[in-house]
Design an enzyme around this catalytic site. Structure first.
Site, PDB file in Angstrom:
ATOM      1  N   GLY A 152      36.732  24.146  41.361  1.00 27.77           N
ATOM      2  CA  GLY A 152      35.418  23.565  41.027  1.00 27.77           C
ATOM      3  C   GLY A 152      35.310  22.135  41.514  1.00 27.77           C
ATOM      4  N   TYR A 201      29.769  32.568  26.727  1.00 26.14           N
ATOM      5  CA  TYR A 201      30.450  31.437  27.385  1.00 26.14           C
ATOM      6  C   TYR A 201      31.473  30.830  26.416  1.00 26.14           C
ATOM      7  CZ  TYR A 201      30.736  26.569  29.234  1.00 26.14           C
ATOM      8  OH  TYR A 201      31.161  25.343  29.700  1.00 26.14           O
ATOM      9  N   ALA A 202      31.050  30.631  25.173  1.00 27.38           N
ATOM     10  CA  ALA A 202      31.959  30.070  24.156  1.00 27.38           C
ATOM     11  C   ALA A 202      33.145  30.998  23.920  1.00 27.38           C
ATOM     12  CB  ALA A 202      31.200  29.840  22.844  1.00 27.38           C
ATOM     13  N   ALA A 203      32.894  32.310  23.927  1.00 23.71           N
ATOM     14  CA  ALA A 203      33.987  33.275  23.742  1.00 23.71           C
ATOM     15  C   ALA A 203      34.994  33.151  24.888  1.00 23.71           C
ATOM     16  CB  ALA A 203      33.432  34.697  23.666  1.00 23.71           C
ATOM     17  N   LYS A 260      35.486  30.487  26.831  1.00 21.39           N
ATOM     18  CA  LYS A 260      36.171  29.185  26.754  1.00 21.39           C
ATOM     19  C   LYS A 260      37.163  29.163  25.581  1.00 21.39           C
ATOM     20  CE  LYS A 260      34.207  26.810  30.175  1.00 21.39           C
ATOM     21  NZ  LYS A 260      34.970  26.421  31.377  1.00 21.39           N
TER      22      LYS A 260
HETATM   23  N1  LIG Z   1      28.780  19.559  32.211  1.00 14.39           N
HETATM   24  C1  LIG Z   1      28.969  19.827  30.938  1.00 14.39           C
HETATM   25  O1  LIG Z   1      28.233  19.375  30.079  1.00 14.39           O
HETATM   26  C2  LIG Z   1      30.148  20.660  30.519  1.00 14.39           C
HETATM   27  C3  LIG Z   1      30.386  20.786  29.137  1.00 14.39           C
HETATM   28  C4  LIG Z   1      31.475  21.541  28.714  1.00 14.39           C
HETATM   29  C5  LIG Z   1      32.295  22.146  29.646  1.00 14.39           C
HETATM   30  N2  LIG Z   1      32.025  22.015  30.975  1.00 14.39           N
HETATM   31  C6  LIG Z   1      32.961  22.693  31.889  1.00 14.39           C
HETATM   32  O2  LIG Z   1      33.438  21.751  32.832  1.00 14.39           O
HETATM   33  C7  LIG Z   1      33.711  22.409  34.065  1.00 14.39           C
HETATM   34  C8  LIG Z   1      32.990  21.710  35.198  1.00 14.39           C
HETATM   35  O3  LIG Z   1      31.583  21.783  34.951  1.00 14.39           O
HETATM   36  P1  LIG Z   1      30.530  20.871  35.723  1.00 14.39           P
HETATM   37  O4  LIG Z   1      29.537  20.444  34.717  1.00 14.39           O
HETATM   38  O5  LIG Z   1      31.218  19.856  36.552  1.00 14.39           O
HETATM   39  O6  LIG Z   1      29.807  21.986  36.633  1.00 14.39           O
HETATM   40  P2  LIG Z   1      29.295  21.938  38.150  1.00 14.39           P
HETATM   41  O7  LIG Z   1      28.318  23.060  38.250  1.00 14.39           O
HETATM   42  O8  LIG Z   1      28.860  20.573  38.544  1.00 14.39           O
HETATM   43  O9  LIG Z   1      30.626  22.315  38.967  1.00 14.39           O
HETATM   44  C9  LIG Z   1      31.220  23.563  38.868  1.00 14.39           C
HETATM   45  C10 LIG Z   1      31.917  23.896  40.179  1.00 14.39           C
HETATM   46  O10 LIG Z   1      32.495  25.202  40.040  1.00 14.39           O
HETATM   47  C11 LIG Z   1      32.270  25.891  41.251  1.00 14.39           C
HETATM   48  N3  LIG Z   1      32.242  27.347  41.063  1.00 14.39           N
HETATM   49  C12 LIG Z   1      31.314  28.071  40.398  1.00 14.39           C
HETATM   50  N4  LIG Z   1      31.578  29.369  40.504  1.00 14.39           N
HETATM   51  C13 LIG Z   1      32.712  29.477  41.237  1.00 14.39           C
HETATM   52  C14 LIG Z   1      33.500  30.569  41.699  1.00 14.39           C
HETATM   53  N5  LIG Z   1      33.145  31.844  41.439  1.00 14.39           N
HETATM   54  N6  LIG Z   1      34.609  30.325  42.417  1.00 14.39           N
HETATM   55  C15 LIG Z   1      34.959  29.046  42.717  1.00 14.39           C
HETATM   56  N7  LIG Z   1      34.260  27.969  42.318  1.00 14.39           N
HETATM   57  C16 LIG Z   1      33.141  28.179  41.592  1.00 14.39           C
HETATM   58  C17 LIG Z   1      30.883  25.416  41.710  1.00 14.39           C
HETATM   59  O11 LIG Z   1      30.676  25.693  43.096  1.00 14.39           O
HETATM   60  C18 LIG Z   1      30.944  23.951  41.373  1.00 14.39           C
HETATM   61  O12 LIG Z   1      31.467  23.196  42.453  1.00 14.39           O
HETATM   62  C19 LIG Z   1      33.301  23.862  33.866  1.00 14.39           C
HETATM   63  O13 LIG Z   1      34.427  24.631  33.531  1.00 14.39           O
HETATM   64  C20 LIG Z   1      32.330  23.804  32.709  1.00 14.39           C
HETATM   65  O14 LIG Z   1      32.277  25.019  32.003  1.00 14.39           O
HETATM   66  C21 LIG Z   1      30.982  21.287  31.432  1.00 14.39           C
END
Ligand SMILES: NC(=O)c1ccc[n+]([C@@H]2O[C@H](COP(=O)([O-])OP(=O)(O)OC[C@H]3O[C@@H](n4cnc5c(N)ncnc54)[C@H](O)[C@@H]3O)[C@@H](O)[C@H]2O)c1
Length: 248
Positions: free
Chosen positions: A12, A154-156, A158
């Protein structure tokens, strides 16, 4: 923090939190493998790190497809032998009532947020065990600790990633491998940009620090767990959420 000459895989890493993690690890001297589905953005991130004097390369992966993960791991292990740090950062969710979700949508959520990290970790772990050391950092979510309205599956997923972190930590401790978990709260990334302003404003009101988190603030916690700074921590879960959640 000195991660010089260590190889770190960050999934990611083309966007948001993963991108900030890649920058921080590279800044600490690690060689970063930018792993993502988005080829152009992933390549650009790796190029930006290199332009800033760090070392990075982009390798494409679709974490929802086990065969893509196997090919990714093959490329990485052929190139570097063993990785020192795995950051399972890629994730995705969309808010909707649980009863409106289809089993296909659940599959998508579980494939990316839970099965992806399982497959990737299994693929990269054996050389780490053989070498006798390494750090794994899973990026879950406070949704997995305390629940989140409209993000039930999603929560499940995570929550599963959090439980995976703890049990894997027990299994790998004897090999000198630390496994920990960072749970972001609401963080200002492209993922959060999709959330309606009304919901965002309500969230901000509920956060003791009264603002969204920055990707770099989550990345600092990941950096801590990725380095020798966390040498006596394993199986731990750290929320970076401006105080929104305070879990005992
Ligand atoms: N932003 C928030 O508020 C938040 C809150 C809690 C948890 N998270 C978690 O933090 C992490 C990062 O989130 P973010 O906000 O930076 O999201 P984002 O959308 O900015 O980045 C996510 C990245 O994951 C990549 N991705 C998605 N599907 C993919 C796949 N099938 N294979 C490979 N790469 C893939 C995307 O291309 C992207 O670059 C995630 O795991 C998200 O669940 C984010």
């Amino acid at each position: 923090m000195n991660l010089k000459d260590r190889w770190a895989v960050v999934t990611g890493a083309a966007s948001g939190i993963g991108s900030a993690v890649a920058d921080k690890l590279a800044g600490a001297g690690a060689n970063v493998i930018v792993a993502d589905l988005q080829v152009d953005k992933g390549r650009a991130r790796a190029a930006a790190i290199e332009a800033g004097g760090g070392r990075a390369l982009f390798v494409e992966v679709d974490l929802t497809r086990p065969e893509s993960i196997a090919a990714f791991a093959d490329t990485v292990l052929t190139r570097v032998g063993a990785v020192d740090v795995i950051v399972n950062g890629a994730g995705w969710g969309r808010t909707a009532p649980f009863w409106d979700g289809t089993p296909e949508f659940w599959q998508q959520l579980i494939a990316l947020n839970l099965m992806g990290p399982l497959h990737l970790t299994k693929a990269l772990l054996p050389p780490m065990i053989e070498r006798g050391g390494g750090r794994i950092v899973n990026i879950a979510s406070d949704a997995g600790r305390v629940g989140s309205l409209g993000e039930t599956v999603y929560a499940a997923a995570k929550g599963g990633l959090i439980a995976f972190t703890k049990s894997l930590a027990r299994e790998t401790a004897r090999y000198g491998i630390g496994v920990n978990c960072v749970c972001p709260g609401p963080t200002d990334t492209p993922l959060m940009a999709a959330v309606p302003d009304k919901v965002k404003d309500a969230l901000i009101k509920a956060i003791p620090l009264r603002r969204l988190g920055k990707p770099e603030e989550v990345a600092d916690a990941v950096l801590f767990f990725a380095g020798d700074t966390a040498s006596y921590c394993t199986g731990q879960v750290l929320s970076v959420s401006g105080g929104l959640t305070m879990v005992g």
